[in-house]
Motif scaffolding. Structure first.
Motif, PDB file in Angstrom:
ATOM      1  N   GLN A 139       0.850  -1.190   0.000  1.00 43.05           N
ATOM      2  CA  GLN A 139       0.000   0.000   0.000  1.00 43.05           C
ATOM      3  C   GLN A 139       0.888   1.241   0.000  1.00 43.05           C
ATOM      4  OE1 GLN A 139      -2.417   0.435   3.486  1.00 43.05           O
ATOM      5  NE2 GLN A 139      -0.689   0.752   4.866  1.00 43.05           N
ATOM      6  N   CYS A 140       0.300   2.357  -0.468  1.00 43.08           N
ATOM      7  CA  CYS A 140       1.054   3.612  -0.526  1.00 43.08           C
ATOM      8  C   CYS A 140       0.510   4.562   0.527  1.00 43.08           C
ATOM      9  CB  CYS A 140       0.927   4.237  -1.911  1.00 43.08           C
ATOM     10  SG  CYS A 140       1.724   5.843  -1.996  1.00 43.08           S
ATOM     11  N   LYS A 141       1.415   5.179   1.305  1.00 40.67           N
ATOM     12  CA  LYS A 141       0.992   6.101   2.365  1.00 40.67           C
ATOM     13  C   LYS A 141       0.666   7.487   1.818  1.00 40.67           C
ATOM     14  CE  LYS A 141       1.805   5.376   6.463  1.00 40.67           C
ATOM     15  NZ  LYS A 141       0.820   5.024   7.495  1.00 40.67           N
ATOM     16  N   ASP A 142       1.086   7.757   0.582  1.00 43.52           N
ATOM     17  CA  ASP A 142       0.896   9.105   0.041  1.00 43.52           C
ATOM     18  C   ASP A 142      -0.229   9.174  -0.983  1.00 43.52           C
ATOM     19  OD1 ASP A 142       2.972  10.613   1.413  1.00 43.52           O
ATOM     20  OD2 ASP A 142       4.326   9.235   0.409  1.00 43.52           O
ATOM     21  N   CYS A 143      -0.597   8.002  -1.572  1.00 42.12           N
ATOM     22  CA  CYS A 143      -1.794   7.984  -2.406  1.00 42.12           C
ATOM     23  C   CYS A 143      -2.986   7.852  -1.455  1.00 42.12           C
ATOM     24  CB  CYS A 143      -1.761   6.801  -3.363  1.00 42.12           C
ATOM     25  SG  CYS A 143      -0.487   6.947  -4.630  1.00 42.12           S
ATOM     26  N   ILE A 144      -4.193   7.779  -2.001  1.00 44.68           N
ATOM     27  CA  ILE A 144      -5.371   7.584  -1.151  1.00 44.68           C
ATOM     28  C   ILE A 144      -5.223   6.276  -0.388  1.00 44.68           C
ATOM     29  CG2 ILE A 144      -7.806   6.928  -1.327  1.00 44.68           C
ATOM     30  CD1 ILE A 144      -8.173   9.105  -3.300  1.00 44.68           C
ATOM     31  N   ARG A 157       2.417   1.937 -11.056  1.00 45.92           N
ATOM     32  CA  ARG A 157       1.604   3.123 -10.765  1.00 45.92           C
ATOM     33  C   ARG A 157       2.442   4.293 -10.253  1.00 45.92           C
ATOM     34  NH1 ARG A 157      -3.738   3.074 -10.315  1.00 45.92           N
ATOM     35  NH2 ARG A 157      -3.652   4.761  -8.802  1.00 45.92           N
ATOM     36  N   HIS A 158       3.659   4.025  -9.750  1.00 44.21           N
ATOM     37  CA  HIS A 158       4.462   5.106  -9.188  1.00 44.21           C
ATOM     38  C   HIS A 158       5.590   5.540 -10.101  1.00 44.21           C
ATOM     39  CE1 HIS A 158       2.181   4.138  -5.590  1.00 44.21           C
ATOM     40  NE2 HIS A 158       2.462   5.393  -5.229  1.00 44.21           N
ATOM     41  N   ASP A 159       5.443   5.227 -11.371  1.00 41.63           N
ATOM     42  CA  ASP A 159       6.431   5.641 -12.353  1.00 41.63           C
ATOM     43  C   ASP A 159       6.673   7.153 -12.289  1.00 41.63           C
ATOM     44  OD1 ASP A 159       8.130   5.183 -14.457  1.00 41.63           O
ATOM     45  OD2 ASP A 159       6.618   5.822 -15.922  1.00 41.63           O
ATOM     46  N   LEU A 163       8.610   9.380  -5.164  1.00 41.28           N
ATOM     47  CA  LEU A 163       8.937   9.762  -3.787  1.00 41.28           C
ATOM     48  C   LEU A 163       7.808   9.411  -2.820  1.00 41.28           C
ATOM     49  CD1 LEU A 163      10.609  13.210  -4.525  1.00 41.28           C
ATOM     50  CD2 LEU A 163      11.675  10.970  -4.352  1.00 41.28           C
ATOM     51  N   HIS A 164       6.953   8.467  -3.192  1.00 39.77           N
ATOM     52  CA  HIS A 164       5.899   8.055  -2.262  1.00 39.77           C
ATOM     53  C   HIS A 164       6.436   7.013  -1.294  1.00 39.77           C
ATOM     54  CE1 HIS A 164       2.062   9.480  -4.548  1.00 39.77           C
ATOM     55  NE2 HIS A 164       2.953  10.435  -4.361  1.00 39.77           N
ATOM     56  N   GLN A 165       5.776   6.934  -0.122  1.00 40.31           N
ATOM     57  CA  GLN A 165       6.224   5.973   0.892  1.00 40.31           C
ATOM     58  C   GLN A 165       5.396   4.699   0.781  1.00 40.31           C
ATOM     59  OE1 GLN A 165       6.741   8.279   4.805  1.00 40.31           O
ATOM     60  NE2 GLN A 165       5.241   9.457   3.653  1.00 40.31           N
TER      61      GLN A 165
END
Ligand SMILES: [Zn+2]
Ligand SMILES: [Zn+2]
Ligand SMILES: [Zn+2]
Ligand SMILES: [Zn+2]
Length: 697
Positions: A139-144, A157-159, A163-165
């Motif tokens: 899971q991503c802490k910075d996306c929804i 998806r983070h291409d 810098l997401h966690q």
């Protein structure tokens, strides 16, 4: 005079009518194109509760505040038909907004449950939200928050958001991982989705600092076009910590974020970047090894932002062609020829000249000192004389000729206190700073700031005050004694209102703003209030090297000016709405008073007017505002019979002083030593006068 008991109500100001003016800010244009404004005023008779610390309150019964009594008064201002006066409506009270915590308490458990859901796999645990693969783990802490993804989907998806966690479910809890560990590579120098055939891998420890922490990132630099690494990084908004072989970057957003936190909350660079480290790993156990001492980056990037905003980005001469003072934000409400002055303003008759008068205030501040750190050679200013601080080169050159000059000696009574503050100069590069700001709107003025090497000396203040108005004058006449240089025909020197009372009496009328035509209600203390915003930076700027300190303070002044300039429109409208009816009322009072005087003794009034007019032209004539010294002391007058007029006048005088002190004490959020000392002194005088007054009673 009959004796009155101690509970006399004569000077009990708690029973006066309190009038509070509320302005409703509706303004605009009517169909006829005329500007109109709504002016609301309310009169509330609410006596204050007695103040136990205030010896001036005598036997006031306690007043219950819970039910404010209101008497709505409607005012009609005949001279201003466009101003309508409405009664103020009391807002309804709601518990939800008055005591929000009470409402929130009921939902305590609900909030906690929802927070715990985010700690587990929640409702979306069965399939990857992207490809429906079973048992997704990431899971991503910075996306929804909520959806879970498989490894391939989350990397894909983070291409564009490297810098997401990212967190991974380890069958007990979500554990920290990163896109770096999952194998995401950021390709620089090409469009989205393209790979470079001759890519060069970045350093294995390449790190990027963002507002959500510090991230290791795999980068591929492009080699097709031979573009240096710093260019490739800057083009995706990553600010390289060094121009050569960068291994650490800071996103431009985090620089801006820190910049505002620093200006508004005085957060030092070290604390900010330390907090980012904790955000990355709050146990501090995994050594990040990233050099986060990047407050220099902020300075440099901020300088570029200032240059950009000042419109110099396309200057053919480059950044070094920036003109002196051109990065400063000018005050739009002060007169600037060709910008906000009508054509022909310089030819108006002398009686209207005040319309185009510029009022500036000058002051020194001994909290903004700086220690002997670094040197001008090691820590040069990146924007010498481009904004608010004077260019140190010519300034130091000028001051050198006056090394032995003594501090300014004026008639000010608190000189001893001032000396105490400025005496300590060991280990200091500057004991304080001087500045000039516009007196009415409190904006710092360009090139009107400089370090004070030793107390408040005439040479420093003259340079700071005069440097750019009279630039040519200076270079030619540099060797003239400074006090001669300020003798310009159109410059008038005045003393700010709060400071004037501590000068000797012969200074009062000639230097009073109250007796100066066209200044309105200007008190001249604006520059003093400006220090409040800068003093918070003092502890960090005093440890900086010279260049860094000047650039940082330039930046702070820019922020202060910007905040004021965006609020100026509303502020001036509010002030005008207050001033118009007040001016009409006062004018009416004056006319009545004047007529009475003329009825009584017209020739005397004419003579007074002539005396004042002559004195305004020539200040060496006897001062008409000065009360001739009386040879009767108050003690003597008590012994003799006091006339009812003198008694009443003393009473009103005391009441006026009480009122003004009360207002002053309320208005001061933080008192300086000088203000406290002056207040104590005045309070003592006042108490003595009250005692006298009671004796006469
Ligand atoms: Zn998937
Ligand atoms: Zn994300
Ligand atoms: Zn390439
Ligand atoms: Zn101004």
């Amino acid at each position: 005079m009959p004796k009155v008991t101690a509970t006399s109500k004569l000077y009990n100001h708690n029973e006066r009518l309190t009038v509070s003016h509320q302005i409703s800010s509706s303004s605009g244009s009517t169909s006829t194109g005329r500007r109109h404004a709504t002016y609301t005023t309310t009169s509330i008779n609410v006596p204050n509760a007695p103040d136990p610390d205030n010896a001036m309150d005598v036997n006031v019964p306690y007043f219950d505040h819970s039910e404010p009594r209101t008497e709505v008064r409607q005012e009609v201002i005949a001279e201003l038909p466009s101003v309508t006066v409405n009664a103020k409506q009391w807002a309804k009270r709601y518990e939800n907004s008055d005591v929000p915590l009470n409402t929130w308490k009921e939902f305590h458990d609900e909030y906690l449950d929802e927070c715990m859901i985010l700690e587990g796999r929640g409702k979306f645990f069965k399939q990857c939200a992207g490809c429906n693969k079973a048992f997704p783990q990431y899971q991503c802490k910075d996306c929804i928050h909520g959806p879970l993804w498989c490894k391939d989907c989350i990397v894909l998806r983070h291409d564009q958001s490297p810098l997401h966690q990212i967190e991974m479910w380890n069958s007990l809890f979500f554990q920290k991982t990163s896109l770096h560990e999952l194998g995401l590579r950021v390709q620089l120098g090409h469009t989205v989705g393209r790979r470079c055939s001759t890519a060069e891998r970045g350093h294995v420890d390449f790190a990027v600092i963002d507002s959500n922490g510090i991230h290791k990132v795999n980068v591929n630099f492009c080699r097709c076009h031979g573009l240096p690494h710093r260019h490739q990084l800057l083009r995706i908004g990553w600010w390289p910590a060094t121009p050569l072989q960068p291994q650490t970057c800071t996103t431009m957003e985090v620089l801006k974020h820190f910049h505002l936190l620093n200006l508004q909350g005085k957060v030092p660079g070290y604390s900010f970047f330390r907090a980012l480290e904790f955000q990355t790993d709050n146990t501090g156990l995994s050594a990040s090894g990233t050099n986060t001492g990047s407050s220099n980056d902020t300075d440099i990037s901020q300088l570029h932002a200032m240059v950009k905003r000042a419109g110099h980005a396309f200057d053919p001469g480059g950044i070094s062609a920036t003109a002196p003072g051109s990065l400063a934000i000018p005050c739009r409400a002060c007169p600037i020829p060709n910008i906000n002055l009508p054509p022909g303003w310089e030819n108006v008759p002398p009686a209207q000249a005040w319309l185009y008068m510029l009022i500036v205030g000058m002051d020194t501040n001994f909290r903004m000192m700086s220690r002997l750190r670094s040197s001008i050679f090691k820590d040069p200013s990146l924007a010498p004389g481009w904004a608010y601080f004077v260019d140190n080169g010519p300034y130091a050159e000028f001051i050198k000729e006056y090394v032995d000059m003594e501090e300014i000696r004026t008639c000010v009574g608190f000189q001893a206190l001032l000396n105490m503050l400025t005496k300590k100069s060991r280990g200091l590069r500057a004991t304080g700073m001087g500045a000039v700001s516009c007196a009415r709107h409190q904006l710092f003025r360009a090139l009107r700031m400089g370090d004070l090497q030793k107390g408040e000396r005439q040479c420093n203040m003259d340079y700071i005050f005069a440097s750019s108005w009279f630039t040519n004058f200076w270079s030619r006449e540099k060797l003239l004694p400074p006090h001669l240089l300020l003798a310009f025909p159109n410059v008038q020197a005045k003393v700010p209102k709060f400071h004037l009372s501590s000068h000797v009496e012969s200074c009062h009328a000639p230097y009073s703003l109250g007796y100066t035509l066209g200044v309105g209600r200007t008190d001249g203390e604006g520059v003093e209030r400006n220090w409040d915003g800068l003093n918070g930076q003092g502890p960090s700027t005093k440890e900086m090297g010279p260049g860094n300190q000047w650039d940082t303070l330039d930046d702070c002044c820019g922020h202060a000016n910007w905040r004021k300039i965006v609020g100026l429109g509303n502020l001036l409208l509010k002030r005008m709405l207050l001033a118009l009816p007040e001016a009409l009322r006062l004018r009416k009072d004056f006319v009545v008073f004047d007529e009475c005087l003329r009825d009584e003794d017209n020739s005397q009034v004419v003579q007074w007017e002539a005396e004042v007019a002559a004195w305004v032209e020539d200040k060496s004539l006897p001062d008409p505002y000065r009360v001739p010294p009386s040879d009767v002391t108050l003690a003597q007058s008590v012994a003799h019979d006091v006339s009812p007029g003198a008694f009443l006048s003393l009473g009103m005088d005391i009441q006026g002083q009480q009122e003004s002190m009360r207002r002053e004490v309320k208005g001061l959020s933080r008192q300086t030593v000088l203000q406290t000392a002056s207040l104590v002194e005045r309070r003592t005088t006042l108490l003595k006068r009250i005692q006298c007054f009671r004796d006469i009673q």
